[in-house]
Design a protein around this motif. Structure first.
Motif, PDB file in Angstrom:
ATOM      1  N   ASP A 172       0.838  -1.203   0.000  1.00 61.59           N
ATOM      2  CA  ASP A 172       0.000   0.000   0.000  1.00 61.59           C
ATOM      3  C   ASP A 172       0.874   1.255   0.000  1.00 61.59           C
ATOM      4  O   ASP A 172       0.599   2.205  -0.746  1.00 61.59           O
ATOM      5  CB  ASP A 172      -0.932   0.026   1.212  1.00 61.59           C
ATOM      6  N   ALA A 173       1.904   1.268   0.817  1.00 58.39           N
ATOM      7  CA  ALA A 173       2.802   2.424   0.886  1.00 58.39           C
ATOM      8  C   ALA A 173       3.534   2.619  -0.441  1.00 58.39           C
ATOM      9  O   ALA A 173       3.651   3.754  -0.934  1.00 58.39           O
ATOM     10  CB  ALA A 173       3.803   2.246   2.028  1.00 58.39           C
ATOM     11  N   ILE A 174       4.020   1.528  -1.030  1.00 54.62           N
ATOM     12  CA  ILE A 174       4.697   1.621  -2.326  1.00 54.62           C
ATOM     13  C   ILE A 174       3.728   2.117  -3.389  1.00 54.62           C
ATOM     14  O   ILE A 174       4.081   2.959  -4.230  1.00 54.62           O
ATOM     15  CB  ILE A 174       5.302   0.255  -2.721  1.00 54.62           C
ATOM     16  N   SER A 175       2.503   1.630  -3.359  1.00 50.79           N
ATOM     17  CA  SER A 175       1.489   2.041  -4.333  1.00 50.79           C
ATOM     18  C   SER A 175       1.225   3.534  -4.246  1.00 50.79           C
ATOM     19  O   SER A 175       1.175   4.227  -5.276  1.00 50.79           O
ATOM     20  CB  SER A 175       0.179   1.283  -4.095  1.00 50.79           C
ATOM     21  N   ASN A 176       1.051   4.030  -3.048  1.00 48.66           N
ATOM     22  CA  ASN A 176       0.790   5.456  -2.873  1.00 48.66           C
ATOM     23  C   ASN A 176       1.962   6.305  -3.346  1.00 48.66           C
ATOM     24  O   ASN A 176       1.762   7.334  -3.992  1.00 48.66           O
ATOM     25  CB  ASN A 176       0.437   5.763  -1.413  1.00 48.66           C
ATOM     26  N   GLU A 177       3.154   5.873  -3.051  1.00 50.71           N
ATOM     27  CA  GLU A 177       4.352   6.598  -3.498  1.00 50.71           C
ATOM     28  C   GLU A 177       4.475   6.553  -5.024  1.00 50.71           C
ATOM     29  O   GLU A 177       4.789   7.556  -5.666  1.00 50.71           O
ATOM     30  CB  GLU A 177       5.603   5.994  -2.839  1.00 50.71           C
ATOM     31  N   ALA A 178       4.222   5.391  -5.597  1.00 52.27           N
ATOM     32  CA  ALA A 178       4.302   5.256  -7.056  1.00 52.27           C
ATOM     33  C   ALA A 178       3.275   6.141  -7.749  1.00 52.27           C
ATOM     34  O   ALA A 178       3.576   6.751  -8.784  1.00 52.27           O
ATOM     35  CB  ALA A 178       4.101   3.797  -7.457  1.00 52.27           C
ATOM     36  N   LEU A 179       2.074   6.225  -7.194  1.00 53.56           N
ATOM     37  CA  LEU A 179       1.048   7.089  -7.778  1.00 53.56           C
ATOM     38  C   LEU A 179       1.482   8.549  -7.773  1.00 53.56           C
ATOM     39  O   LEU A 179       1.224   9.286  -8.725  1.00 53.56           O
ATOM     40  CB  LEU A 179      -0.285   6.924  -7.044  1.00 53.56           C
ATOM     41  N   GLU A 180       2.175   8.956  -6.721  1.00 51.64           N
ATOM     42  CA  GLU A 180       2.661  10.339  -6.636  1.00 51.64           C
ATOM     43  C   GLU A 180       3.777  10.620  -7.639  1.00 51.64           C
ATOM     44  O   GLU A 180       3.919  11.749  -8.092  1.00 51.64           O
ATOM     45  CB  GLU A 180       3.154  10.644  -5.224  1.00 51.64           C
ATOM     46  N   LYS A 181       4.567   9.601  -7.976  1.00 53.50           N
ATOM     47  CA  LYS A 181       5.729   9.784  -8.849  1.00 53.50           C
ATOM     48  C   LYS A 181       5.528   9.193 -10.241  1.00 53.50           C
ATOM     49  O   LYS A 181       6.484   9.060 -11.004  1.00 53.50           O
ATOM     50  CB  LYS A 181       6.953   9.158  -8.193  1.00 53.50           C
ATOM     51  N   LEU A 182       4.307   8.870 -10.576  1.00 50.18           N
ATOM     52  CA  LEU A 182       4.008   8.162 -11.817  1.00 50.18           C
ATOM     53  C   LEU A 182       4.585   8.838 -13.056  1.00 50.18           C
ATOM     54  O   LEU A 182       5.085   8.168 -13.956  1.00 50.18           O
ATOM     55  CB  LEU A 182       2.498   7.985 -11.967  1.00 50.18           C
ATOM     56  N   ASP A 183       4.547  10.154 -13.112  1.00 50.22           N
ATOM     57  CA  ASP A 183       5.030  10.861 -14.299  1.00 50.22           C
ATOM     58  C   ASP A 183       6.524  10.669 -14.542  1.00 50.22           C
ATOM     59  O   ASP A 183       6.997  10.854 -15.659  1.00 50.22           O
ATOM     60  CB  ASP A 183       4.698  12.348 -14.221  1.00 50.22           C
ATOM     61  N   SER A 184       7.258  10.279 -13.510  1.00 46.00           N
ATOM     62  CA  SER A 184       8.700  10.078 -13.677  1.00 46.00           C
ATOM     63  C   SER A 184       9.064   8.644 -14.077  1.00 46.00           C
ATOM     64  O   SER A 184      10.220   8.370 -14.385  1.00 46.00           O
ATOM     65  CB  SER A 184       9.438  10.449 -12.388  1.00 46.00           C
ATOM     66  N   PHE A 185       8.088   7.736 -14.111  1.00 40.75           N
ATOM     67  CA  PHE A 185       8.348   6.339 -14.450  1.00 40.75           C
ATOM     68  C   PHE A 185       8.583   6.192 -15.945  1.00 40.75           C
ATOM     69  O   PHE A 185       7.834   6.729 -16.754  1.00 40.75           O
ATOM     70  CB  PHE A 185       7.157   5.454 -14.069  1.00 40.75           C
TER      71      PHE A 185
END
Length: 96
Positions: free
Chosen positions: A13-26
């Protein structure tokens, strides 16, 4: 975690939330590898997969064959449906 059978929903859940915040950099590999890791662990986070599917469709021209394979496998493994992404991948495959 997947290899040893350890489950940690709080961590995912924590990784998911962080990934959603940084999605544009993926980049394409990071999207594919993250989706693969979730599927390999058996952990489903639909909001993240929805966001990744949109981003993958937008960046599909940057995906190599391994990225596409990992992405499609992850969706299949978790039973995640993304008609727009699958249509875009099908179109790309027919162009080759």
């Amino acid at each position: 975690y997947a290899k040893v059978g350890h489950s940690s929903p709080e961590l995912f859940d924590a990784i998911s939330n962080e990934a959603l915040e940084k999605l544009d950099s993926f980049n394409s590999q990071e999207i594919a590898n993250t989706m693969w890791a979730y599927a390999k662990s058996g952990y489903s986070y639909p909001d993240l997969f929805d966001a990744f599917s949109i981003k993958a469709t937008e960046k599909l021209d940057t995906f190599n064959s391994q990225d596409i394979s990992n992405t499609v496998w992850a969706c299949a493994k978790l039973g995640y449906l993304s008609p727009e992404l699958f249509d875009a991948i099908s179109q790309k495959a027919m162009e080759k």
